[in-house]
Scaffold this active site. Sequence first.
Site, PDB file in Angstrom:
ATOM      1  CG  ASP A 297      -2.350   0.483   0.687  1.00  0.00           C
ATOM      2  OD1 ASP A 297      -1.927   1.687   0.396  1.00  0.00           O
ATOM      3  OD2 ASP A 297      -3.164   0.363   2.249  1.00  0.00           O
ATOM      4  CG  HIS A 298       0.455   4.833  -2.284  1.00  0.00           C
ATOM      5  ND1 HIS A 298      -0.225   3.900  -3.042  1.00  0.00           N
ATOM      6  CD2 HIS A 298       1.246   3.518  -3.173  1.00  0.00           C
ATOM      7  CE1 HIS A 298      -0.073   4.801  -4.480  1.00  0.00           C
ATOM      8  NE2 HIS A 298       0.954   3.703  -4.312  1.00  0.00           N
ATOM      9  CB  VAL A 452      -7.195   3.377   2.231  1.00  0.00           C
ATOM     10  CG1 VAL A 452      -7.952   2.117   2.209  1.00  0.00           C
ATOM     11  CG2 VAL A 452      -7.387   4.130   3.367  1.00  0.00           C
ATOM     12  CG  HIS A 453      -4.542   4.009  -2.580  1.00  0.00           C
ATOM     13  ND1 HIS A 453      -3.059   5.119  -3.354  1.00  0.00           N
ATOM     14  CD2 HIS A 453      -5.539   4.670  -2.525  1.00  0.00           C
ATOM     15  CE1 HIS A 453      -3.908   6.127  -2.516  1.00  0.00           C
ATOM     16  NE2 HIS A 453      -5.209   5.284  -1.952  1.00  0.00           N
ATOM     17  CG  LEU A 454      -4.328  -4.127   1.212  1.00  0.00           C
ATOM     18  CD1 LEU A 454      -3.399  -4.182   1.080  1.00  0.00           C
ATOM     19  CD2 LEU A 454      -5.160  -4.784   1.687  1.00  0.00           C
TER      20      LEU A 454
END
Length: 518
Positions: A297-298, A452-454
């Site tokens: 993720d970021h 929240v970019h899993l």
Amino acid sequence: MSRHPDVIVVGAGGAGAPFAARISEDPGRSVLVLEAGPVPRAPGDFPADVLDATALPTVNGPGPHSWWYRSEVSPGRDYDVGRGQGAGGSTAVNGAYFVRPRITDLRRWAAAGNPAWAPERVLPVLARLERDVQFGDAPGHGGSGPVPVDRRAFAPSPLAAAFAEAASAQGHRALPDLNDVHVGSGHGDLPLNVQDGMRMNTGLTYLLPALGRPNLTVQGGSRVLRVLISGGRATGVEVESGGRVHRISAGEVVLAAGAVRSPHLLMLSGLGPADDLTAAGVRPVVDSPGVGASCSDHPDITVLAPLSQPLRPGGRDPLFSWALNWSAEGSPGQAEGTGGLEVLPMLRPFPVLAGAAEGSELPVIVALQGPSGRGRLSLDPVDPRQGPRVHYRHLESMVDRRRMREGVRTAVDLLSSDQLGPWVDTAAWDRSVFEEDAPLDAWMSDHLGTAVHLSGTAPMGPESAPGTVTDQCGRVHGVQGLRVVDTSILPDVPSRGPAATAVLLGEHLADLMLGTGG
């Protein structure tokens, strides 16, 4: 619709809605979409905050169109994560950021044994899915696709213009098109999937136009509990709907429930690390160690600067409309397409998200877009049916901490610039914590979050490659008739926010399933 459809699609979100819409274009293929959240049947049936592109519904907690799970961004630092549910999934509740993956992402994924993801195969799909207001007629872009893309969806922001001037003054180049996949570094106006002030989620752009097809049924309020597997083949799903649990058979099952729920369903269905499944009381069907084992993720951190004048509250200002990106390509030991950073200022007050007092501080999000670190998703051994546990392990590597320091200091430089002088009270801001590495590292640990970019919870690649879960078409290794169609299958997180990539996944994997891909 027969109760034995050809395909069951689990999830109607960023990838699931495009996938279901595309495969149901074949009138000879019956498709049933099962969505845990609500499925509005007309644009006006969506709640106002879902349609309003200036709102961010997930920050208000769980609701009909959002759900939350607990995670750990770093050891000892718990973090609540909100995701979308219902038609459109997270594209219905996000910041309307619609930026393509970079060409370096596509090359990296293709090089991992996935030739169908080479740029020459994927770029035409990116053009097909968009209706780009500014560049629809330009090479590499599209002007007639379902998703509107607009860099001028709202009136120009003086604050965004000040950030742009500061970035240029500090040597960053201005870019007219942040969706030019060949460009890694620069700043410019954000492409937004917004039209007439509405966040154009995939429920609106893909699902609603397809609902009239007799071969497509979309059923909301239907939570899939597990995939039914017999003789090495997916035969259907067990679903909870209307207060009862029942089974539905199908010729093929497609998981498009997102990078948390799709791997969770794989595990509950017996696909995952066998020892972990057994420890949680789940009988292993296929020992697939890669499920949840190496996700990414970021990592992000919000820098807050004291305001000398309040940001304009309310109104129709977007939360985001400008971004600065730069990459580390060419650095010694740096893999292609990794190590990038993004600075994303919030252009209006949003205290719930930023942790700032109302109107007192200017928030700027700094995100590491190409982390080297990897996290893990696993079942809750006490109650495996509850949401899985996600341990992000952000900034554990020295490389990631060094890059994040650079990002934070760049944000501080922008906020301290003459161009931001009318907004930032530099005299009241103690910036000493950002000067030395040790205190800055401690500060970053205390302020660390996730974008929240899993991605990568069921990564694609050849079956012979260690850690892979699906092939390049999303087909799950070891089980026939089962696919995953969402960001779970990406080998690693894209170098930009993944909303556009999720839509691409739905479109491209539908092509590959139907045999129509380039």
